[in-house]
Design a protein around this motif. Structure first.
Motif, PDB file in Angstrom:
ATOM      1  N   VAL A 280       0.830  -1.209   0.000  1.00  0.00           N
ATOM      2  CA  VAL A 280       0.000   0.000   0.000  1.00  0.00           C
ATOM      3  C   VAL A 280       0.862   1.257   0.000  1.00  0.00           C
ATOM      4  O   VAL A 280       0.541   2.257  -0.644  1.00  0.00           O
ATOM      5  N   TRP A 281       2.004   1.175   0.706  1.00  0.00           N
ATOM      6  CA  TRP A 281       2.865   2.356   0.844  1.00  0.00           C
ATOM      7  C   TRP A 281       3.626   2.654  -0.449  1.00  0.00           C
ATOM      8  O   TRP A 281       3.654   3.775  -0.937  1.00  0.00           O
ATOM      9  N   ARG A 282       4.246   1.607  -1.026  1.00  0.00           N
ATOM     10  CA  ARG A 282       5.112   1.818  -2.173  1.00  0.00           C
ATOM     11  C   ARG A 282       4.459   1.443  -3.501  1.00  0.00           C
ATOM     12  O   ARG A 282       5.074   1.561  -4.549  1.00  0.00           O
ATOM     13  N   GLY A 283       3.249   0.948  -3.452  1.00  0.00           N
ATOM     14  CA  GLY A 283       2.600   0.535  -4.685  1.00  0.00           C
ATOM     15  C   GLY A 283       2.290   1.708  -5.593  1.00  0.00           C
ATOM     16  O   GLY A 283       2.090   2.845  -5.141  1.00  0.00           O
ATOM     17  N   ARG A 284       2.234   1.436  -6.879  1.00  0.00           N
ATOM     18  CA  ARG A 284       1.962   2.486  -7.857  1.00  0.00           C
ATOM     19  C   ARG A 284       0.497   2.904  -7.799  1.00  0.00           C
ATOM     20  O   ARG A 284      -0.395   2.067  -7.756  1.00  0.00           O
ATOM     21  N   ARG A 285       0.270   4.203  -7.762  1.00  0.00           N
ATOM     22  CA  ARG A 285      -1.097   4.715  -7.782  1.00  0.00           C
ATOM     23  C   ARG A 285      -1.524   4.950  -9.228  1.00  0.00           C
ATOM     24  O   ARG A 285      -0.763   5.517 -10.024  1.00  0.00           O
ATOM     25  N   PHE A 286      -2.712   4.535  -9.570  1.00  0.00           N
ATOM     26  CA  PHE A 286      -3.209   4.707 -10.920  1.00  0.00           C
ATOM     27  C   PHE A 286      -4.206   5.863 -10.938  1.00  0.00           C
ATOM     28  O   PHE A 286      -5.206   5.849 -10.228  1.00  0.00           O
ATOM     29  N   GLY A 287      -3.934   6.841 -11.717  1.00  0.00           N
ATOM     30  CA  GLY A 287      -4.809   7.993 -11.847  1.00  0.00           C
ATOM     31  C   GLY A 287      -5.043   8.325 -13.309  1.00  0.00           C
ATOM     32  O   GLY A 287      -4.695   7.547 -14.205  1.00  0.00           O
ATOM     33  N   PRO A 288      -5.631   9.474 -13.593  1.00  0.00           N
ATOM     34  CA  PRO A 288      -5.855   9.869 -14.998  1.00  0.00           C
ATOM     35  C   PRO A 288      -4.537  10.122 -15.716  1.00  0.00           C
ATOM     36  O   PRO A 288      -3.521  10.462 -15.099  1.00  0.00           O
ATOM     37  N   LEU A 289      -4.545   9.931 -17.013  1.00  0.00           N
ATOM     38  CA  LEU A 289      -3.340  10.154 -17.815  1.00  0.00           C
ATOM     39  C   LEU A 289      -2.982  11.638 -17.823  1.00  0.00           C
ATOM     40  O   LEU A 289      -3.853  12.514 -17.901  1.00  0.00           O
ATOM     41  N   VAL A 290      -1.697  11.898 -17.731  1.00  0.00           N
ATOM     42  CA  VAL A 290      -1.191  13.271 -17.722  1.00  0.00           C
ATOM     43  C   VAL A 290      -0.348  13.467 -18.966  1.00  0.00           C
ATOM     44  O   VAL A 290       0.583  12.685 -19.235  1.00  0.00           O
ATOM     45  N   ALA A 291      -0.676  14.466 -19.741  1.00  0.00           N
ATOM     46  CA  ALA A 291       0.086  14.765 -20.951  1.00  0.00           C
ATOM     47  C   ALA A 291       1.380  15.465 -20.571  1.00  0.00           C
ATOM     48  O   ALA A 291       1.372  16.449 -19.816  1.00  0.00           O
ATOM     49  N   GLU A 292       2.483  14.948 -21.072  1.00  0.00           N
ATOM     50  CA  GLU A 292       3.787  15.541 -20.791  1.00  0.00           C
ATOM     51  C   GLU A 292       4.474  15.879 -22.119  1.00  0.00           C
ATOM     52  O   GLU A 292       4.349  15.149 -23.103  1.00  0.00           O
ATOM     53  N   THR A 293       5.190  16.949 -22.092  1.00  0.00           N
ATOM     54  CA  THR A 293       5.944  17.354 -23.272  1.00  0.00           C
ATOM     55  C   THR A 293       7.219  16.534 -23.350  1.00  0.00           C
ATOM     56  O   THR A 293       8.014  16.504 -22.401  1.00  0.00           O
TER      57      THR A 293
END
Length: 403
Positions: A280-293
């Motif tokens: 729970v502490w180090r697991g990857r959080r899944f959220g909305p996609l973020v556009a990056e340049t």
């Protein structure tokens, strides 16, 4: 035929374009999957520690279908009209014993000498399927023999039921006491000992190589088992168990958890909780996609030209031709309405029918040998282009006519 540099570059460029594939991204849930696998492994280890140990399996169990069981012999007895009752309690077995019953068992190691003596005294017929010095003494049959076991042995005794048994491969040989009949051997060592003390037959035999499911079909083993156990219409097959023991020095069968220190189970639970908290502490959080340049933009044409130059430098005409053909087949399949993974032969037949040309020529182009030189590569590429153009024009004309 001389191949010009622009033509070669254009051909190789198209080949590289066909070879380019969009790389598949790895699922971001791989980390969570590894965590789940780790938790399952730790939980499995805890279950193994808490489950009863199965390292020791009862042999000669008439309900065990494995190689060491005797289920096959019990079924043969039932087919011959003998009633077989499998019991795992001495008290239940004693209730079933009468003058028309045969008591069958392996060494009752969980019973004391007095209990074993009283048990066999209540039975009319007794057949012991394992050999032990204690039971030889209790049944007053004999002792161990130092003679070596022969490869084959016939009955050679005056027991009518053994007349049709044939030969067996005996295991442990036994030396009979006075008045005891020795069969499948001689007085110095026999595989079967029988005693008839006041019309109360007793028999002992090493059944490990005779009556188990794995060995019953060999030699005359099945016939011997039927002759020994089928003398009476009813068989009470007693399977010893620790729960039935009257000995003070025999503890019930313990699980692996009972044999490990008390701190092991709490430590395993603590490790499981720690692994869950870490997930729970180090697991990857899944959220909305973020556009990056992107820091660098690489045009597809540059990658295509780079691969084309590498292919040209390697002078691998066959590889370039294979790429060109694969791309042509894919595009033709799309134009002709075929499946995306249609093979070259199917595409060639459909294309030939659509533009009304010879099928063999199309099949040679799309499935035949690949050119091995640059000189042959250019006309091969032109032929592919001409076929693709002709199919596109035919499809376009059909669509415009239909509209």
């Amino acid at each position: 035929m001389t191949t010009t540099a622009p033509e070669r570059s254009d051909t190789l460029t198209r080949a590289a374009d066909t070879l380019i594939r969009d790389p598949r991204r790895l699922r971001r849930g791989l980390g969570w999957l590894l965590v789940v696998v780790l938790v399952i492994v730790v939980a499995g280890a805890g279950l193994v520690l808490t489950m009863p140990s199965s390292a020791q399996h009862e042999t000669y169990d008439p309900e065990l279908p494995g190689p060491e069981g005797t289920q096959a012999l019990a079924e043969i007895l039932r087919q011959e009209g003998v009633t077989v009752d499998v019991v795992r309690s001495r008290s239940d077995a004693e209730k079933l014993l009468d003058d028309r019953t045969t008591l069958v068992m392996s060494d009752p190691y969980t019973l004391s000498d007095s209990a074993a003596q009283a048990f066999v005294d209540r039975a009319h017929d007794v057949v012991l399927l394992t050999v032990s010095a204690r039971m030889l003494r209790i049944l007053a049959l004999g002792s161990y023999s130092s003679a070596s076991s022969p490869a084959r042995a016939a009955a050679d005794c005056d027991v009518p039921t053994f007349a049709r048994v044939g030969s067996i491969a005996p295991g442990q040989l036994l030396r009979p006491d006075p008045g005891v009949t020795a069969c499948f051997g001689d007085r110095s060592g026999a595989a079967v000992l029988l005693s008839d003390d006041g019309a109360r037959p007793r028999a002992i035999v090493d059944g490990s190589g005779l009556f188990t499911n794995a060995r019953l079909s060999e030699n005359g083993n099945a016939a011997l088992g039927l002759a020994l156990l089928g003398a009476q219409p009813h068989v009470v097959w007693y399977v010893p168990s620790y729960a039935d023991s009257d000995r003070a020095d025999v503890d019930p069968q313990k699980s692996l958890a009972d044999l490990t220190p008390g701190w092991v189970t709490p430590a395993i639970l603590l490790l499981m909780i720690t692994a869950l908290i870490a997930a729970v502490w180090r697991g990857r959080r899944f959220g909305p996609l973020v556009a990056e340049t992107l820091p660098v933009t690489v045009r597809a044409s540059e990658t295509m030209l780079g691969r084309a130059r590498l292919t040209a430098k390697a002078a691998d005409a066959a590889h370039a031709a294979e790429a060109l053909r694969a791309g042509t087949i894919t595009r033709l399949a799309k134009h002709l309405g075929l499946a995306a993974r249609a093979d070259g032969g199917s595409v060639a037949d459909a294309a030939a029918d659509r533009i009304r040309v010879d099928r063999a020529a199309c099949r040679t182009l799309l499935t035949g040998p690949l050119p091995a030189t640059d000189a042959a590569l250019v006309p091969f590429a032109r032929s592919l282009t001409d076929l693709e153009t002709a199919v596109e024009d035919a499809v376009r004309i059909e669509r415009s006519t239909r509209d």
